[in-house]
Design a protein around this motif. Structure first.
Motif, PDB file in Angstrom:
ATOM      1  N   ARG A 190       0.809  -1.218   0.000  1.00  0.00           N
ATOM      2  CA  ARG A 190       0.000   0.000   0.000  1.00  0.00           C
ATOM      3  C   ARG A 190       0.848   1.276   0.000  1.00  0.00           C
ATOM      4  O   ARG A 190       0.309   2.373   0.057  1.00  0.00           O
ATOM      5  CB  ARG A 190      -0.932   0.009   1.224  1.00  0.00           C
ATOM      6  N   ARG A 191       2.157   1.146  -0.104  1.00  0.00           N
ATOM      7  CA  ARG A 191       3.032   2.329  -0.130  1.00  0.00           C
ATOM      8  C   ARG A 191       3.449   2.616  -1.579  1.00  0.00           C
ATOM      9  O   ARG A 191       4.513   2.223  -2.030  1.00  0.00           O
ATOM     10  CB  ARG A 191       4.250   2.110   0.772  1.00  0.00           C
ATOM     11  N   THR A 192       2.576   3.321  -2.283  1.00  0.00           N
ATOM     12  CA  THR A 192       2.800   3.645  -3.687  1.00  0.00           C
ATOM     13  C   THR A 192       2.761   5.156  -3.875  1.00  0.00           C
ATOM     14  O   THR A 192       2.413   5.908  -2.953  1.00  0.00           O
ATOM     15  CB  THR A 192       1.721   3.005  -4.570  1.00  0.00           C
ATOM     16  N   GLY A 193       3.096   5.600  -5.099  1.00  0.00           N
ATOM     17  CA  GLY A 193       3.017   7.027  -5.390  1.00  0.00           C
ATOM     18  C   GLY A 193       1.605   7.551  -5.284  1.00  0.00           C
ATOM     19  O   GLY A 193       1.360   8.645  -4.754  1.00  0.00           O
ATOM     20  N   HIS A 194       0.660   6.769  -5.785  1.00  0.00           N
ATOM     21  CA  HIS A 194      -0.751   7.156  -5.687  1.00  0.00           C
ATOM     22  C   HIS A 194      -1.182   7.229  -4.225  1.00  0.00           C
ATOM     23  O   HIS A 194      -1.895   8.154  -3.823  1.00  0.00           O
ATOM     24  CB  HIS A 194      -1.612   6.143  -6.438  1.00  0.00           C
ATOM     25  N   ALA A 195      -0.721   6.274  -3.434  1.00  0.00           N
ATOM     26  CA  ALA A 195      -1.058   6.274  -2.005  1.00  0.00           C
ATOM     27  C   ALA A 195      -0.505   7.507  -1.308  1.00  0.00           C
ATOM     28  O   ALA A 195      -1.164   8.081  -0.430  1.00  0.00           O
ATOM     29  CB  ALA A 195      -0.521   5.006  -1.344  1.00  0.00           C
ATOM     30  N   ALA A 196       0.686   7.934  -1.696  1.00  0.00           N
ATOM     31  CA  ALA A 196       1.292   9.105  -1.057  1.00  0.00           C
ATOM     32  C   ALA A 196       0.436  10.348  -1.261  1.00  0.00           C
ATOM     33  O   ALA A 196       0.301  11.179  -0.352  1.00  0.00           O
ATOM     34  CB  ALA A 196       2.694   9.332  -1.619  1.00  0.00           C
ATOM     35  N   ARG A 197      -0.167  10.483  -2.434  1.00  0.00           N
ATOM     36  CA  ARG A 197      -1.039  11.634  -2.692  1.00  0.00           C
ATOM     37  C   ARG A 197      -2.300  11.568  -1.828  1.00  0.00           C
ATOM     38  O   ARG A 197      -2.780  12.590  -1.328  1.00  0.00           O
ATOM     39  CB  ARG A 197      -1.395  11.690  -4.181  1.00  0.00           C
ATOM     40  N   ILE A 198      -2.818  10.370  -1.654  1.00  0.00           N
ATOM     41  CA  ILE A 198      -4.008  10.200  -0.811  1.00  0.00           C
ATOM     42  C   ILE A 198      -3.673  10.496   0.644  1.00  0.00           C
ATOM     43  O   ILE A 198      -4.436  11.170   1.348  1.00  0.00           O
ATOM     44  CB  ILE A 198      -4.571   8.776  -0.961  1.00  0.00           C
ATOM     45  N   VAL A 199      -2.538   9.994   1.104  1.00  0.00           N
ATOM     46  CA  VAL A 199      -2.118  10.252   2.490  1.00  0.00           C
ATOM     47  C   VAL A 199      -1.963  11.749   2.719  1.00  0.00           C
ATOM     48  O   VAL A 199      -2.377  12.274   3.771  1.00  0.00           O
ATOM     49  CB  VAL A 199      -0.807   9.508   2.805  1.00  0.00           C
ATOM     50  N   HIS A 200      -1.389  12.451   1.756  1.00  0.00           N
ATOM     51  CA  HIS A 200      -1.233  13.899   1.890  1.00  0.00           C
ATOM     52  C   HIS A 200      -2.598  14.573   2.047  1.00  0.00           C
ATOM     53  O   HIS A 200      -2.766  15.477   2.884  1.00  0.00           O
ATOM     54  CB  HIS A 200      -0.511  14.468   0.669  1.00  0.00           C
ATOM     55  N   ALA A 201      -3.578  14.123   1.271  1.00  0.00           N
ATOM     56  CA  ALA A 201      -4.932  14.687   1.367  1.00  0.00           C
ATOM     57  C   ALA A 201      -5.548  14.394   2.726  1.00  0.00           C
ATOM     58  O   ALA A 201      -6.231  15.249   3.316  1.00  0.00           O
ATOM     59  CB  ALA A 201      -5.805  14.128   0.247  1.00  0.00           C
ATOM     60  N   VAL A 202      -5.323  13.196   3.238  1.00  0.00           N
ATOM     61  CA  VAL A 202      -5.848  12.834   4.563  1.00  0.00           C
ATOM     62  C   VAL A 202      -5.202  13.690   5.650  1.00  0.00           C
ATOM     63  O   VAL A 202      -5.881  14.185   6.569  1.00  0.00           O
ATOM     64  CB  VAL A 202      -5.615  11.336   4.840  1.00  0.00           C
ATOM     65  N   LEU A 203      -3.890  13.892   5.549  1.00  0.00           N
ATOM     66  CA  LEU A 203      -3.184  14.719   6.527  1.00  0.00           C
ATOM     67  C   LEU A 203      -3.701  16.166   6.490  1.00  0.00           C
ATOM     68  O   LEU A 203      -3.879  16.800   7.532  1.00  0.00           O
ATOM     69  CB  LEU A 203      -1.684  14.690   6.245  1.00  0.00           C
ATOM     70  N   THR A 204      -3.949  16.663   5.281  1.00  0.00           N
ATOM     71  CA  THR A 204      -4.469  18.028   5.136  1.00  0.00           C
ATOM     72  C   THR A 204      -5.861  18.146   5.747  1.00  0.00           C
ATOM     73  O   THR A 204      -6.168  19.120   6.454  1.00  0.00           O
ATOM     74  CB  THR A 204      -4.517  18.419   3.648  1.00  0.00           C
ATOM     75  N   ALA A 205      -6.699  17.154   5.492  1.00  0.00           N
ATOM     76  CA  ALA A 205      -8.054  17.164   6.048  1.00  0.00           C
ATOM     77  C   ALA A 205      -8.017  17.100   7.568  1.00  0.00           C
ATOM     78  O   ALA A 205      -8.766  17.811   8.259  1.00  0.00           O
ATOM     79  CB  ALA A 205      -8.854  15.995   5.490  1.00  0.00           C
ATOM     80  N   ALA A 206      -7.163  16.252   8.101  1.00  0.00           N
ATOM     81  CA  ALA A 206      -7.053  16.116   9.547  1.00  0.00           C
ATOM     82  C   ALA A 206      -6.607  17.415  10.197  1.00  0.00           C
ATOM     83  O   ALA A 206      -7.130  17.820  11.249  1.00  0.00           O
ATOM     84  CB  ALA A 206      -6.088  14.988   9.894  1.00  0.00           C
ATOM     85  N   ASP A 207      -5.652  18.078   9.562  1.00  0.00           N
ATOM     86  CA  ASP A 207      -5.155  19.347  10.087  1.00  0.00           C
ATOM     87  C   ASP A 207      -6.271  20.389  10.097  1.00  0.00           C
ATOM     88  O   ASP A 207      -6.446  21.126  11.072  1.00  0.00           O
ATOM     89  CB  ASP A 207      -3.978  19.830   9.237  1.00  0.00           C
ATOM     90  N   GLY A 208      -7.058  20.431   9.016  1.00  0.00           N
ATOM     91  CA  GLY A 208      -8.139  21.399   8.937  1.00  0.00           C
ATOM     92  C   GLY A 208      -9.256  21.133   9.928  1.00  0.00           C
ATOM     93  O   GLY A 208      -9.907  22.070  10.408  1.00  0.00           O
ATOM     94  N   LEU A 209      -9.481  19.878  10.250  1.00  0.00           N
ATOM     95  CA  LEU A 209     -10.555  19.502  11.170  1.00  0.00           C
ATOM     96  C   LEU A 209     -10.094  19.440  12.624  1.00  0.00           C
ATOM     97  O   LEU A 209     -10.916  19.247  13.531  1.00  0.00           O
ATOM     98  CB  LEU A 209     -11.137  18.141  10.775  1.00  0.00           C
ATOM     99  N   GLY A 210      -8.805  19.564  12.835  1.00  0.00           N
ATOM    100  CA  GLY A 210      -8.280  19.476  14.187  1.00  0.00           C
ATOM    101  C   GLY A 210      -8.400  18.084  14.774  1.00  0.00           C
ATOM    102  O   GLY A 210      -8.660  17.919  15.969  1.00  0.00           O
ATOM    103  N   THR A 211      -8.205  17.075  13.932  1.00  0.00           N
ATOM    104  CA  THR A 211      -8.295  15.691  14.385  1.00  0.00           C
ATOM    105  C   THR A 211      -7.116  14.907  13.822  1.00  0.00           C
ATOM    106  O   THR A 211      -6.181  15.480  13.257  1.00  0.00           O
ATOM    107  CB  THR A 211      -9.645  15.078  13.947  1.00  0.00           C
ATOM    108  N   SER A 212      -7.135  13.608  13.968  1.00  0.00           N
ATOM    109  CA  SER A 212      -6.019  12.782  13.513  1.00  0.00           C
ATOM    110  C   SER A 212      -6.270  12.223  12.119  1.00  0.00           C
ATOM    111  O   SER A 212      -7.423  12.031  11.717  1.00  0.00           O
ATOM    112  CB  SER A 212      -5.794  11.622  14.483  1.00  0.00           C
TER     113      SER A 212
END
Length: 314
Positions: free
Chosen positions: A238-260
């Motif tokens: 599950r550690r692919t280039g496509h996955a890295a873009r998704i993880v970045h989006a999840v991290l951004t969403a978490a930061d905006g929502l103040g959650t993990s």
């Protein structure tokens, strides 16, 4: 923790389930006791286990915890058994399935499973024979409900139709499949079939085998599954280039929502149409508590849409 019905059945489970894949190996009796106790105290009910987890060791550990620390009636046991074939027949033969079920019950120290998850779809054995094993198991009191593990959409539909012809107890109520932002394979066929036939989806690896938590964004932590010789290939898939873009989006969403990131990824799959529960594994009780915290998170529509878009591979 909130609960949901599994498909159109009367079976009710916590919408976050506890998986036991590492029990008996990385997780001993003491840690397992702490996890299950915390899970039940938080209102969790669904506990998933399989004969293949440590060749039965996970079920033995779970059985010990149920005998000493947690009441059997407080959990919904979803168990898998089954033998690879032999004198009793192939994997889905009636004799093989019932022998595997009895072995599971013995390891767990209980007289029944709340949900018996049939391991796979065996084209070598008549489906009527496989489903007759479910009838025997239900009528003998050893099983309350039955489900499938990893079916394709057509397989689920076929089993559901045959089950209705044989009697309601043989109709599967659940389908356990891998489903996450990194694995949306069930969406084209399996999810529509499950919704049509009233089957609830149990999503395993909802955190993308741990990748969606962001822990692997900058390398491989020494105490992670990705650093384990046995589990590294499981994580690396599950550690692919496509996955890295998704993880970045999840991290951004978490930061905006103040959650993990964990909560964002788990909330996304938990609230997908047809999903009854998302099953998580944990290294310890603290990690499990972090997963259970996602129970209260509802993703805003715009964030869900953004995650849908970045993870869509169709």
């Amino acid at each position: 923790m909130r609960r949901r019905r599994v498909g159109s059945s009367g079976l009710e489970v916590s919408q976050i389930g506890l998986g036991t894949m590492t029990w008996g190996a990385a997780t001993g009796v003491e840690d397992a006791t702490e996890q299950l106790t915390a899970f039940v105290e938080a209102g969790g009910t669904l506990v998933e286990t399989a004969e293949s987890y440590g060749h039965g060791a996970a079920q033995e550990v779970l059985g010990e915890v149920l005998a000493t620390a947690v009441r059997r009636d407080d959990v919904v046991l979803a168990g898998r058994g089954g033998l690879p074939g032999g004198p009793l027949g192939d994997g889905a033969a009636r004799g093989t399935l019932l022998a595997g079920l009895d072995a599971v019950l013995d390891r767990l120290g209980t007289d029944h499973l709340d949900l018996w998850q049939l391991p796979g779809f065996d084209a070598r054995v008549p489906l009527e024979e496989t489903l007759s094993a479910v009838q025997v198991a239900v009528y003998s009191g050893r099983v309350r409900y039955a489900g499938l593990v990893g079916p394709a959409g057509w397989q689920l539909a076929t089993v559901a139709e045959h089950g209705r012809a044989l009697g309601s107890v043989t109709v599967p109520v659940s389908a356990q499949v891998e489903y996450s932002l990194l694995c949306r394979d069930p969406e084209p066929e399996l999810l529509p079939a499950a919704l049509h036939h009233g089957v609830g989806v149990l999503a395993w690896a909802p955190l993308g085998r741990g990748v969606l938590t962001g822990k692997y964004a900058d390398g491989t932590p020494a105490d992670s599954r990705g650093a384990s010789p046995d589990l590294a290939p499981y994580v690396e898939a599950r550690r692919t280039g496509h996955a890295a873009r998704i993880v970045h989006a999840v991290l951004t969403a978490a930061d905006g929502l103040g959650t993990s990131p964990l909560s964002v990824a788990l909330a996304w799959v938990r609230d997908q149409p047809g999903v009854a529960a998302a099953i998580v594994g944990a290294r310890d009780a603290a990690q499990l508590t972090a997963s259970m915290a996602a129970d209260n998170l509802i993703l805003p529509a715009e964030i869900r849409a953004a995650l849908d878009d970045v993870s869509d591979v169709r």
